[in-house]
Design a protein around this motif. Structure first.
Motif, PDB file in Angstrom:
ATOM      1  N   GLN A 111       0.801  -1.213   0.000  1.00 59.67           N
ATOM      2  CA  GLN A 111       0.000   0.000   0.000  1.00 59.67           C
ATOM      3  C   GLN A 111       0.841   1.273   0.000  1.00 59.67           C
ATOM      4  OE1 GLN A 111      -1.920  -1.391   3.700  1.00 59.67           O
ATOM      5  NE2 GLN A 111      -1.953   0.735   4.343  1.00 59.67           N
ATOM      6  N   PHE A 112       2.151   1.103  -0.172  1.00 61.21           N
ATOM      7  CA  PHE A 112       3.022   2.270  -0.291  1.00 61.21           C
ATOM      8  C   PHE A 112       3.231   2.591  -1.766  1.00 61.21           C
ATOM      9  CE2 PHE A 112       3.695   1.020   3.979  1.00 61.21           C
ATOM     10  CZ  PHE A 112       4.123   2.144   4.662  1.00 61.21           C
ATOM     11  N   GLY A 113       3.039   3.859  -2.121  1.00 64.65           N
ATOM     12  CA  GLY A 113       3.269   4.276  -3.499  1.00 64.65           C
ATOM     13  C   GLY A 113       4.752   4.452  -3.761  1.00 64.65           C
ATOM     14  N   PRO A 114       5.098   4.689  -5.028  1.00 68.14           N
ATOM     15  CA  PRO A 114       6.515   4.870  -5.384  1.00 68.14           C
ATOM     16  C   PRO A 114       7.164   6.055  -4.664  1.00 68.14           C
ATOM     17  CG  PRO A 114       5.070   5.277  -7.278  1.00 68.14           C
ATOM     18  CD  PRO A 114       4.212   4.784  -6.174  1.00 68.14           C
ATOM     19  N   ASN A 115       6.357   7.047  -4.278  1.00 65.10           N
ATOM     20  CA  ASN A 115       6.928   8.215  -3.590  1.00 65.10           C
ATOM     21  C   ASN A 115       6.740   8.152  -2.080  1.00 65.10           C
ATOM     22  OD1 ASN A 115       7.603   9.352  -6.084  1.00 65.10           O
ATOM     23  ND2 ASN A 115       5.492  10.090  -6.313  1.00 65.10           N
ATOM     24  N   GLU A 116       6.236   7.013  -1.598  1.00 66.68           N
ATOM     25  CA  GLU A 116       6.007   6.890  -0.160  1.00 66.68           C
ATOM     26  C   GLU A 116       7.012   5.877   0.373  1.00 66.68           C
ATOM     27  OE1 GLU A 116       1.201   7.575  -0.712  1.00 66.68           O
ATOM     28  OE2 GLU A 116       1.964   5.605  -0.221  1.00 66.68           O
ATOM     29  N   ASP A 117       7.694   6.242   1.447  1.00 68.97           N
ATOM     30  CA  ASP A 117       8.842   5.441   1.848  1.00 68.97           C
ATOM     31  C   ASP A 117       8.462   4.364   2.851  1.00 68.97           C
ATOM     32  OD1 ASP A 117      11.248   4.356   2.385  1.00 68.97           O
ATOM     33  OD2 ASP A 117      12.299   6.271   2.459  1.00 68.97           O
ATOM     34  N   PRO A 170       7.542   4.535  10.517  1.00 68.21           N
ATOM     35  CA  PRO A 170       8.019   4.321  11.890  1.00 68.21           C
ATOM     36  C   PRO A 170       7.558   2.982  12.470  1.00 68.21           C
ATOM     37  CG  PRO A 170       6.166   5.854  11.874  1.00 68.21           C
ATOM     38  CD  PRO A 170       6.537   5.611  10.438  1.00 68.21           C
ATOM     39  N   ARG A 171       8.457   2.356  13.193  1.00 72.07           N
ATOM     40  CA  ARG A 171       8.166   1.069  13.815  1.00 72.07           C
ATOM     41  C   ARG A 171       8.632   1.107  15.275  1.00 72.07           C
ATOM     42  NH1 ARG A 171       9.354   0.452   8.365  1.00 72.07           N
ATOM     43  NH2 ARG A 171       8.450  -1.329   7.242  1.00 72.07           N
ATOM     44  N   ASP A 172       7.843   0.522  16.162  1.00 73.37           N
ATOM     45  CA  ASP A 172       8.249   0.436  17.572  1.00 73.37           C
ATOM     46  C   ASP A 172       7.501  -0.737  18.204  1.00 73.37           C
ATOM     47  OD1 ASP A 172       8.824   0.682  20.238  1.00 73.37           O
ATOM     48  OD2 ASP A 172       8.617   2.862  20.276  1.00 73.37           O
ATOM     49  N   SER A 173       8.038  -1.923  17.992  1.00 72.17           N
ATOM     50  CA  SER A 173       7.307  -3.137  18.371  1.00 72.17           C
ATOM     51  C   SER A 173       7.152  -3.254  19.888  1.00 72.17           C
ATOM     52  CB  SER A 173       7.971  -4.373  17.785  1.00 72.17           C
ATOM     53  OG  SER A 173       9.280  -4.489  18.265  1.00 72.17           O
ATOM     54  N   GLU A 174       8.171  -2.810  20.640  1.00 70.48           N
ATOM     55  CA  GLU A 174       8.066  -2.925  22.098  1.00 70.48           C
ATOM     56  C   GLU A 174       6.911  -2.089  22.640  1.00 70.48           C
ATOM     57  OE1 GLU A 174      11.432  -2.403  24.672  1.00 70.48           O
ATOM     58  OE2 GLU A 174      12.683  -3.617  23.328  1.00 70.48           O
ATOM     59  N   ARG A 175       6.860  -0.844  22.149  1.00 71.23           N
ATOM     60  CA  ARG A 175       5.786   0.047  22.595  1.00 71.23           C
ATOM     61  C   ARG A 175       4.418  -0.500  22.143  1.00 71.23           C
ATOM     62  NH1 ARG A 175       4.172   4.225  19.996  1.00 71.23           N
ATOM     63  NH2 ARG A 175       2.888   5.814  21.019  1.00 71.23           N
ATOM     64  N   ASP A 176       4.350  -0.992  20.909  1.00 68.74           N
ATOM     65  CA  ASP A 176       3.095  -1.570  20.411  1.00 68.74           C
ATOM     66  C   ASP A 176       2.627  -2.718  21.313  1.00 68.74           C
ATOM     67  OD1 ASP A 176       3.133   0.209  18.330  1.00 68.74           O
ATOM     68  OD2 ASP A 176       3.785  -1.245  16.811  1.00 68.74           O
ATOM     69  N   GLU A 177       3.564  -3.577  21.675  1.00 68.66           N
ATOM     70  CA  GLU A 177       3.213  -4.718  22.525  1.00 68.66           C
ATOM     71  C   GLU A 177       2.690  -4.248  23.872  1.00 68.66           C
ATOM     72  OE1 GLU A 177       6.452  -7.545  22.781  1.00 68.66           O
ATOM     73  OE2 GLU A 177       6.730  -7.428  20.609  1.00 68.66           O
ATOM     74  N   SER A 178       3.345  -3.224  24.412  1.00 64.39           N
ATOM     75  CA  SER A 178       2.950  -2.752  25.732  1.00 64.39           C
ATOM     76  C   SER A 178       1.552  -2.113  25.676  1.00 64.39           C
ATOM     77  CB  SER A 178       4.039  -1.821  26.257  1.00 64.39           C
ATOM     78  OG  SER A 178       3.482  -0.667  26.791  1.00 64.39           O
ATOM     79  N   ILE A 179       1.271  -1.347  24.631  1.00 67.67           N
ATOM     80  CA  ILE A 179      -0.076  -0.767  24.485  1.00 67.67           C
ATOM     81  C   ILE A 179      -1.109  -1.876  24.295  1.00 67.67           C
ATOM     82  CG2 ILE A 179      -1.557   0.609  22.944  1.00 67.67           C
ATOM     83  CD1 ILE A 179       0.904   2.412  22.443  1.00 67.67           C
ATOM     84  N   ALA A 180      -0.782  -2.839  23.444  1.00 71.22           N
ATOM     85  CA  ALA A 180      -1.710  -3.947  23.168  1.00 71.22           C
ATOM     86  C   ALA A 180      -2.060  -4.679  24.465  1.00 71.22           C
ATOM     87  CB  ALA A 180      -1.094  -4.912  22.156  1.00 71.22           C
ATOM     88  N   GLN A 181      -1.010  -4.945  25.240  1.00 72.03           N
ATOM     89  CA  GLN A 181      -1.210  -5.631  26.518  1.00 72.03           C
ATOM     90  C   GLN A 181      -2.124  -4.812  27.432  1.00 72.03           C
ATOM     91  OE1 GLN A 181       1.689  -8.234  27.505  1.00 72.03           O
ATOM     92  NE2 GLN A 181      -0.067  -9.024  28.637  1.00 72.03           N
ATOM     93  N   SER A 182      -1.885  -3.516  27.475  1.00 76.62           N
ATOM     94  CA  SER A 182      -2.606  -2.669  28.429  1.00 76.62           C
ATOM     95  C   SER A 182      -4.098  -2.542  28.098  1.00 76.62           C
ATOM     96  CB  SER A 182      -1.968  -1.278  28.483  1.00 76.62           C
ATOM     97  OG  SER A 182      -2.314  -0.549  27.329  1.00 76.62           O
ATOM     98  N   VAL A 183      -4.466  -2.703  26.842  1.00 73.41           N
ATOM     99  CA  VAL A 183      -5.898  -2.599  26.506  1.00 73.41           C
ATOM    100  C   VAL A 183      -6.566  -3.960  26.390  1.00 73.41           C
ATOM    101  CG1 VAL A 183      -5.723  -0.338  25.406  1.00 73.41           C
ATOM    102  CG2 VAL A 183      -5.387  -2.409  24.029  1.00 73.41           C
ATOM    103  N   GLY A 184      -5.831  -5.029  26.726  1.00 78.39           N
ATOM    104  CA  GLY A 184      -6.473  -6.333  26.811  1.00 78.39           C
ATOM    105  C   GLY A 184      -6.537  -7.109  25.511  1.00 78.39           C
ATOM    106  N   VAL A 185      -5.572  -6.870  24.604  1.00 80.71           N
ATOM    107  CA  VAL A 185      -5.498  -7.674  23.373  1.00 80.71           C
ATOM    108  C   VAL A 185      -5.153  -9.117  23.744  1.00 80.71           C
ATOM    109  CG1 VAL A 185      -4.094  -8.079  21.295  1.00 80.71           C
ATOM    110  CG2 VAL A 185      -4.883  -5.750  21.857  1.00 80.71           C
ATOM    111  N   ASN A 186      -5.831 -10.081  23.120  1.00 80.62           N
ATOM    112  CA  ASN A 186      -5.539 -11.490  23.382  1.00 80.62           C
ATOM    113  C   ASN A 186      -4.440 -12.033  22.471  1.00 80.62           C
ATOM    114  OD1 ASN A 186      -8.772 -11.148  23.721  1.00 80.62           O
ATOM    115  ND2 ASN A 186      -7.875 -12.415  25.352  1.00 80.62           N
TER     116      ASN A 186
END
Lengths: 294, 294
Positions: free
Chosen positions: A61-67, A72-88
């Protein structure tokens, strides 16, 4: 919370959950989670037995001019947010897992795409429908939660679901707003103090436009012109677009009736902001009945 | 047996069946059922709790020179055959039910299509993958039964299933044959008595070719040339094509290894017949291990 990298494992779990009579709520994302994602996850948490979050930066879904690499990626932070809102289950596949070889069958979003922000992002929605068609088959959700901030994406995905009879419900989650009405966005921090104050005009002009239709205004042109003037007079931003369509078909309307969207994009010095409102106007009345869909 | 016309009803039933832990076997057809379909249905009956048959003459898979209106239909006979082989649900939608409006997202079969019979049927497989993507979401089968008589169709559909992670197993059902080996076809009745006798050469040459590879023949060209000669010398038909590919990718092979297909089409005076064989050759051995996949 379990983190799953394998398609086969995720699909097997989903099948087993359905056999147990569990409902699955799903929030597909590209990660780097923010408050908008958290809102989707919380609603999914409240309405389903099981919540699945996917994090996958979809190269298609990235166009030729979209990098793609710079996204941005931040898997640790994503995991922590996911955990905090009760993702299974956090489904976190690699690109190779998702696209092991070139597709033998491709999907093309041919309608609802060449208006609003999509007009300048050729091929973007092809990537979106392709990855979601896959994810829906992998996660097998009962409900998919999508933010109305990106109302065009919701419209395109609703088209995909309708066209292919995908057994999921697309739940439209209202845009999260600041106290003064400004739609929350990670880009708001790029506004100057002055711009931040001005930016309230975006949501306010949409509200006023809705009231005008409510009060009997029947001309889309007048509405668009009103909003453009509001922005030009009250802000230092430049209007990228202001458009009115039927929703979710995103077709031009001769008469302001049925479910409508008014959407706009405005460029400030260092940020381009978007906002929209979706609402229903009853036939032959000029009366707005509900904004509950937005 | 229940006859169902509504997508919503069929999908609801399928969901409920899964909740009850039932397995669903599915045979998608365009109706006008013959012995080949009955074979698919019987195998589906033997291997699943529930058998769903769909009858839908799909306008999308007819080319401009192929007459959708003229396609034979006999719903009474179809129902009676379905009943006799133990079908539980006959899904029988109208075109309007399946395609209520133009698709907002289209599917295009871009690979595996421009060889064999597909080379002359541009767009045909686009229609096939589109309708099957829909039917798989409506019927939610565990297993889908497809005849290897149309091995290219099976390959294209396997591609669809792999690309989009559709949670179904494509079961390849061997071609049903007459006692002398001729693949059964509704077109065989158009053969003259003499042609009928000659036609045994099609399946026999495929068998011999397979034996040649088994015995160490490594040249695809030699195999193709052998089969063409067999047909030219022993029949009054003209060769339309004889081709060898990897299966199911339908890619040309440099070395005769792995899973292969040899497929042919021959024109007789009033009928064009097709046949194929799919088999596995182990690496570096020239030894054919199994024909069980065909």
């Amino acid at each position: 919370m379990r983190i799953i990298h394998s398609i086969h494992e995720m699909q097997t779990i989903a099948k087993d959950l359905h056999k147990e009579g569990k409902t699955i709520g799903f929030v597909p994302t590209m990660g780097y989670l923010h408050e908008g994602h958290a809102t989707l996850l919380k609603q999914s948490r409240a309405e389903n037995d099981i919540v699945v979050l996917s994090v996958f930066v979809n190269p298609l879904q990235f166009g030729p001019n979209e990098d793609f690499e710079q996204y941005p990626r931040d898997s640790e932070r994503d995991e922590s947010i996911a955990q905090s809102v009760g993702v299974n289950y956090l489904f976190y596949p690699t690109s190779t897992e998702m696209y092991p070889m070139p597709l033998a069958t491709t999907m093309t979003a041919v309608d609802r795409v060449d208006v609003l922000c999509g007009a300048k992002r050729e091929g973007h929605f092809d990537g979106v429908v392709t990855v979601l068609a896959k994810l829906f088959n992998i996660v097998l959700p009962d409900r998919v939660y999508m933010g109305m901030k990106d109302a065009q994406q919701v419209a395109v995905v609703q088209g995909l679901v309708d066209d292919y009879n995908i057994p999921v419900e697309i739940v439209r989650v209202p845009t999260v707003r600041e106290e003064d009405g400004l739609a929350k966005s990670s880009r708001n921090v790029y506004l100057t103090d002055q711009e931040r104050k001005e930016a309230v005009v975006l949501s306010r002009s949409l509200e006023l436009a809705q009231e005008m239709i409510h009060s009997g205004e029947t001309s889309a042109e007048s509405i668009i012109s009103f909003i453009e003037k509001e922005i030009v007079i009250n802000t230092s931003g430049t209007v990228d677009y202001v458009e009115i369509y039927a929703y979710p078909t995103l077709k031009q309307v001769d008469v302001l009736e049925g479910q409508l969207i008014i959407a706009l994009a405005v460029r400030f010095s260092k940020a381009r902001l978007i906002d929209n409102t979706v609402f229903v106007v009853h036939a032959n009345k000029g009366e707005e009945i509900t904004c509950s869909v937005q």
